[in-house]
Design an enzyme around this catalytic site. Structure first.
Site, PDB file in Angstrom:
ATOM      1  N   LYS A 206      12.727 -14.227 -18.272  1.00 53.17           N
ATOM      2  CA  LYS A 206      13.550 -13.447 -17.438  1.00 53.17           C
ATOM      3  C   LYS A 206      14.697 -13.539 -16.831  1.00 53.17           C
ATOM      4  O   LYS A 206      15.964 -12.961 -16.881  1.00 53.17           O
ATOM      5  CB  LYS A 206      12.686 -12.304 -16.938  1.00 53.17           C
ATOM      6  CG  LYS A 206      12.754 -11.096 -16.100  1.00 53.17           C
ATOM      7  CD  LYS A 206      11.858 -10.564 -15.455  1.00 53.17           C
ATOM      8  CE  LYS A 206      12.067  -9.344 -14.648  1.00 53.17           C
ATOM      9  NZ  LYS A 206      11.697  -8.482 -13.394  1.00 53.17           N
ATOM     10  N   GLU A 212       9.507 -24.110 -16.493  1.00 56.22           N
ATOM     11  CA  GLU A 212       9.301 -24.960 -18.064  1.00 56.22           C
ATOM     12  C   GLU A 212      10.065 -24.299 -19.489  1.00 56.22           C
ATOM     13  O   GLU A 212      10.146 -25.502 -19.935  1.00 56.22           O
ATOM     14  CB  GLU A 212       8.147 -24.063 -17.914  1.00 56.22           C
ATOM     15  CG  GLU A 212       6.534 -24.794 -16.918  1.00 56.22           C
ATOM     16  CD  GLU A 212       6.438 -23.695 -15.489  1.00 56.22           C
ATOM     17  OE1 GLU A 212       7.510 -23.174 -15.324  1.00 56.22           O
ATOM     18  OE2 GLU A 212       5.694 -24.305 -14.340  1.00 56.22           O
ATOM     19  N   GLY A 268       7.592  -9.398 -15.422  1.00 58.69           N
ATOM     20  CA  GLY A 268       7.510  -9.952 -16.164  1.00 58.69           C
ATOM     21  C   GLY A 268       6.066 -10.025 -17.597  1.00 58.69           C
ATOM     22  O   GLY A 268       6.063 -10.213 -18.681  1.00 58.69           O
ATOM     23  N   ARG A 269       5.118  -9.776 -16.289  1.00 59.64           N
ATOM     24  CA  ARG A 269       4.008  -9.258 -16.777  1.00 59.64           C
ATOM     25  C   ARG A 269       3.004  -8.172 -17.930  1.00 59.64           C
ATOM     26  O   ARG A 269       2.810  -7.429 -17.786  1.00 59.64           O
ATOM     27  CB  ARG A 269       2.677  -9.579 -15.614  1.00 59.64           C
ATOM     28  CG  ARG A 269       2.091  -9.247 -14.451  1.00 59.64           C
ATOM     29  CD  ARG A 269       1.493  -9.295 -14.309  1.00 59.64           C
ATOM     30  NE  ARG A 269       2.112  -9.040 -12.807  1.00 59.64           N
ATOM     31  CZ  ARG A 269       2.838  -9.556 -11.673  1.00 59.64           C
ATOM     32  NH1 ARG A 269       3.395 -10.292 -11.677  1.00 59.64           N
ATOM     33  NH2 ARG A 269       2.846  -9.054 -10.347  1.00 59.64           N
ATOM     34  N   GLU A 354      -1.864 -12.455 -11.088  1.00 62.51           N
ATOM     35  CA  GLU A 354      -0.744 -11.785 -10.218  1.00 62.51           C
ATOM     36  C   GLU A 354      -0.330 -10.524  -9.999  1.00 62.51           C
ATOM     37  O   GLU A 354       0.654 -10.504  -9.369  1.00 62.51           O
ATOM     38  CB  GLU A 354       0.070 -12.660 -11.965  1.00 62.51           C
ATOM     39  CG  GLU A 354       1.598 -13.056 -10.892  1.00 62.51           C
ATOM     40  CD  GLU A 354       2.410 -13.876 -12.026  1.00 62.51           C
ATOM     41  OE1 GLU A 354       3.010 -13.104 -13.202  1.00 62.51           O
ATOM     42  OE2 GLU A 354       2.548 -15.044 -12.456  1.00 62.51           O
ATOM     43  N   HIS A 385     -23.208 -18.151 -26.846  1.00 62.18           N
ATOM     44  CA  HIS A 385     -23.362 -19.298 -26.287  1.00 62.18           C
ATOM     45  C   HIS A 385     -22.663 -20.651 -26.018  1.00 62.18           C
ATOM     46  O   HIS A 385     -22.934 -21.667 -25.575  1.00 62.18           O
ATOM     47  CB  HIS A 385     -23.630 -19.924 -27.884  1.00 62.18           C
ATOM     48  CG  HIS A 385     -24.251 -19.005 -29.199  1.00 62.18           C
ATOM     49  ND1 HIS A 385     -25.788 -19.114 -29.681  1.00 62.18           N
ATOM     50  CD2 HIS A 385     -23.777 -17.829 -29.213  1.00 62.18           C
ATOM     51  CE1 HIS A 385     -26.344 -18.177 -30.827  1.00 62.18           C
ATOM     52  NE2 HIS A 385     -25.187 -17.327 -30.669  1.00 62.18           N
ATOM     53  N   LYS A 505       5.855 -24.109  -7.002  1.00 60.46           N
ATOM     54  CA  LYS A 505       6.899 -23.771  -7.949  1.00 60.46           C
ATOM     55  C   LYS A 505       8.153 -24.782  -7.070  1.00 60.46           C
ATOM     56  O   LYS A 505       8.939 -26.005  -7.895  1.00 60.46           O
ATOM     57  CB  LYS A 505       8.330 -23.118  -8.152  1.00 60.46           C
ATOM     58  CG  LYS A 505       7.668 -21.843  -9.364  1.00 60.46           C
ATOM     59  CD  LYS A 505       8.289 -20.933  -9.223  1.00 60.46           C
ATOM     60  CE  LYS A 505       7.691 -19.893 -10.269  1.00 60.46           C
ATOM     61  NZ  LYS A 505       8.958 -18.150 -10.702  1.00 60.46           N
TER      62      LYS A 505
HETATM   63  O1  F6P Z   1       4.388 -17.137 -12.877  1.00 55.00           O
HETATM   64  C1  F6P Z   1       5.543 -16.219 -12.468  1.00 55.00           C
HETATM   65  C2  F6P Z   1       6.583 -15.617 -13.240  1.00 55.00           C
HETATM   66  O2  F6P Z   1       7.572 -15.205 -12.660  1.00 55.00           O
HETATM   67  C3  F6P Z   1       5.710 -15.175 -13.795  1.00 55.00           C
HETATM   68  O3  F6P Z   1       5.709 -13.643 -13.280  1.00 55.00           O
HETATM   69  C4  F6P Z   1       6.778 -14.287 -14.810  1.00 55.00           C
HETATM   70  O4  F6P Z   1       6.208 -13.701 -16.304  1.00 55.00           O
HETATM   71  C5  F6P Z   1       6.923 -16.026 -15.639  1.00 55.00           C
HETATM   72  O5  F6P Z   1       6.763 -16.701 -14.157  1.00 55.00           O
HETATM   73  C6  F6P Z   1       7.733 -16.005 -16.154  1.00 55.00           C
HETATM   74  O6  F6P Z   1       9.347 -16.088 -15.658  1.00 55.00           O
HETATM   75  P1  F6P Z   1      10.300 -15.924 -16.336  1.00 55.00           P
HETATM   76  O7  F6P Z   1      10.321 -14.596 -17.920  1.00 55.00           O
HETATM   77  O8  F6P Z   1      11.813 -15.721 -15.808  1.00 55.00           O
HETATM   78  O9  F6P Z   1      10.921 -16.951 -17.079  1.00 55.00           O
END
Ligand code: F6P
Length: 538
Positions: A206, A212, A268-269, A354, A385, A505
């Site tokens: 987003k 990452e 995002g979620r 979240e 199990h 972060k």
């Molecule tokens: O973990 C925090 C967060 O902002 C989530 O809410 C989001 O889904 C994720 O990081 C990834 O963010 P982006 O889509 O901006 O890379």
């Protein structure tokens, strides 16, 4: 609005809880042979049996009063009509617009956003068609065979969950991989057996700034160029972006023609049915994707229009509040009896925790009650199990959501009857338990009897659905989205921000250069020591 614990319904629930907390589900069922029918609901093709909960009719009435006192119907309307209910980020919350019909009108900042939503869906559909038809070719002219989604959090968990859930309907000519972790192993293993000239990377972010994802995206570009021995121009044929941030997308080198956009009013979620679902659409095709959206939409309409007492997300959400705040339950287990839903609990962890893992109310006060429980789970029967021992005989009260299907997508032998017998058996065993007398009557020696007693009185919901389809997945996800919103409204928190992920972060960004230098450290003695040891060992 008064603080939650000052509300009338809350106070009544507190004394009602005292009057029923010691009652056993066995008594409830013995005293009413229609209890199963009384506490079940059939809506949107989902049959919810919630009779194995520690509730009476009065509990439900009071929980519904609590919802009314919390102005839940007004809050639902505010969300769905685009009010800026995400007040800490000054944003509307309109994941429901992602599945609105083409002719709907939803106004944000004076503009109808529905045409834009459909324009992106149409662009995604054409793109999918060009990939599956082979019209879209890679740098060396070969068609695309491998799709690698690079994203994390909402830009990964939804796509990977949906891919796994709908694999039965997926185009098996395409190979799908999902890279999320900044651990290089994730990228290396995901790409180890792929031919670069047949591989398309979908960079899903987003913000297009997530550490990452950007690290993995840069490694993907290096991997591609190294394997193709090609120049930067190859990137255009092997990379597309899913993002709200066109500037960063083009800085990365992806042509914004190959970008599929979405908007700040999609969290995002809550984004798996936005452009973030491109990998899902590639897997199940545009028609399958639209079928999934129709499922979402059906649940949205149900949530918006069904009376509260016949409203699936409202009931599920209120039951979660009941156990969290009155019984002190710390967790909720989600137990899908369908192997295809193996990633559903992981997906729900972000959606639920979240969203409602908050302790400050909309008015800025600290809560004086518990908010989101910890969600967890595994597909049945594997969990049986493993951790079910604790659910049956441990010291924690763990409300369970069982999700079962009447028809298997892979009917072989009597597997499915056995699977389904297990899910029904678990709900029954948890609720009814086994008394000391029953244990002794079986001939168990006195000294072993306590070990073999099942207290029972452990609550569960069972969701029984005909079969897993794209539409059903849409309904299930929307059901939990709206259950989460229901909980958030009662708890008076903002389910749509996530400030709690920021501090880690920021600190990680500061620590990266410290790991790569021998500069003086200024953390606490524990963190300093760990950094120093890492520097020495690496
Ligand atoms: O973990 C925090 C967060 O902002 C989530 O809410 C989001 O889904 C994720 O990081 C990834 O963010 P982006 O889509 O901006 O890379």
């Amino acid at each position: 609005m008064s603080s939650l614990t000052d509300q009338n319904a809350w106070k009544k629930l507190t004394s009602h809880y005292a009057s029923i907390q010691s009652k056993h589900l066995r008594e409830f069922f013995d005293s009413d042979n229609q209890r199963g029918q009384k506490f079940s609901l059939d809506a949107c093709g989902i049959f919810l049996d919630y009779s194995k909960n520690r509730i009476t009719g009065e509990t439900i009435d009071l929980l519904l009063d609590l919802a009314r006192e919390s102005k839940l119907p007004e809050r639902i309307e505010a969300m769905m009509t685009g009010e800026k209910i995400n007040i800490t980020e000054d944003r509307a919350v309109l994941h429901t617009a992602l599945r609105a019909p083409r002719d709907a009108e939803i106004i944000v900042d004076g503009e109808n956003i529905v045409p834009e939503v459909h324009a992106v869906l149409d662009k995604m559909s054409s793109f999918c068609d060009s990939i599956t038809s082979g019209d879209w070719t890679g740098h060396t002219g070969k068609p695309i065979r491998n799709i690698v989604n690079v994203g994390i959090g909402g830009s990964d968990l939804g796509p990977v969950m949906a891919y796994e859930a709908l694999k039965h309907y997926a185009n098996r000519d395409l190979t799908f991989r999902f890279v999320s972790n900044v651990d290089g192993t994730d990228f290396v293993e995901a790409t180890a057996d792929l031919n670069a000239d047949e591989t398309l990377f979908i960079i899903a972010s987003k913000t297009f700034t997530t550490q990452e994802t950007m690290t993995n995206a840069h490694s993907a570009r290096e991997w591609l160029l190294k394997n193709l021995g090609a120049d930067q121009s190859a990137v255009a044929k092997h990379f597309v972006a899913l993002s709200t941030n066109a500037d960063e997308v083009s800085k990365f080198g992806i042509d914004t023609d190959n970008m599929f956009g979405f908007w700040d009013w999609v969290g995002g979620r809550y984004s798996m049915d936005s452009a973030i679902g491109l990998s899902t659409m590639l897997a199940i095709g545009p028609d399958g994707f639209r079928e999934m959206l129709a499922g979402f939409r059906e649940m949205d309409e149900h949530y918006r229009t069904a009376p509260l007492e016949k409203n699936l997300p409202v009931l599920l959400g209120l039951l979660t509040v009941w156990y969290t705040d009155f019984f002190g339950a710390q967790t909720t287990a989600v137990l899908p009896y369908d192997q295809y839903l193996k990633r559903f609990p992981a997906y729900l962890q972000q959606l639920t925790m979240e969203s409602n893992g908050k302790s400050i109310t909309l008015s800025g006060d600290h809560v004086d009650y518990d908010t989101s429980p910890i969600y967890w789970g595994e597909p049945g029967t594997n969990g049986q199990h493993s951790f079910y021992q604790l659910i049956h005989q441990g010291t924690h009260l763990i409300p369970c959501d069982f999700i079962a299907f009447a028809k298997s997508l892979n009917p072989i032998g009597d597997h499915h009857d056995k699977l389904t017998a297990n899910v029904f058996a678990q709900g029954e065993a948890l609720a009814m338990g086994k008394t000391r007398q029953q244990v002794l009557d079986e001939g168990t020696p006195e000294e072993l009897a306590p070990h073999r007693v099942f207290e029972g009185n452990r609550p569960s919901n069972t969701l029984l659905i005909e079969k897993l389809t794209p539409a059903v997945l849409g309904k299930l996800v929307a059901l939990y989205e709206h259950s989460v919103f229901t909980q958030g409204v009662i708890w008076q928190v903002n389910p749509f921000d996530q400030w709690g992920v920021e501090l880690g972060k920021v600190l990680a960004k500061k620590i990266v250069p410290e790991l790569q230098s021998s500069d003086q450290l200024q953390h606490d003695s524990s963190t300093n020591q760990l950094i120093e040891r890492y520097r020495n060992l690496k």
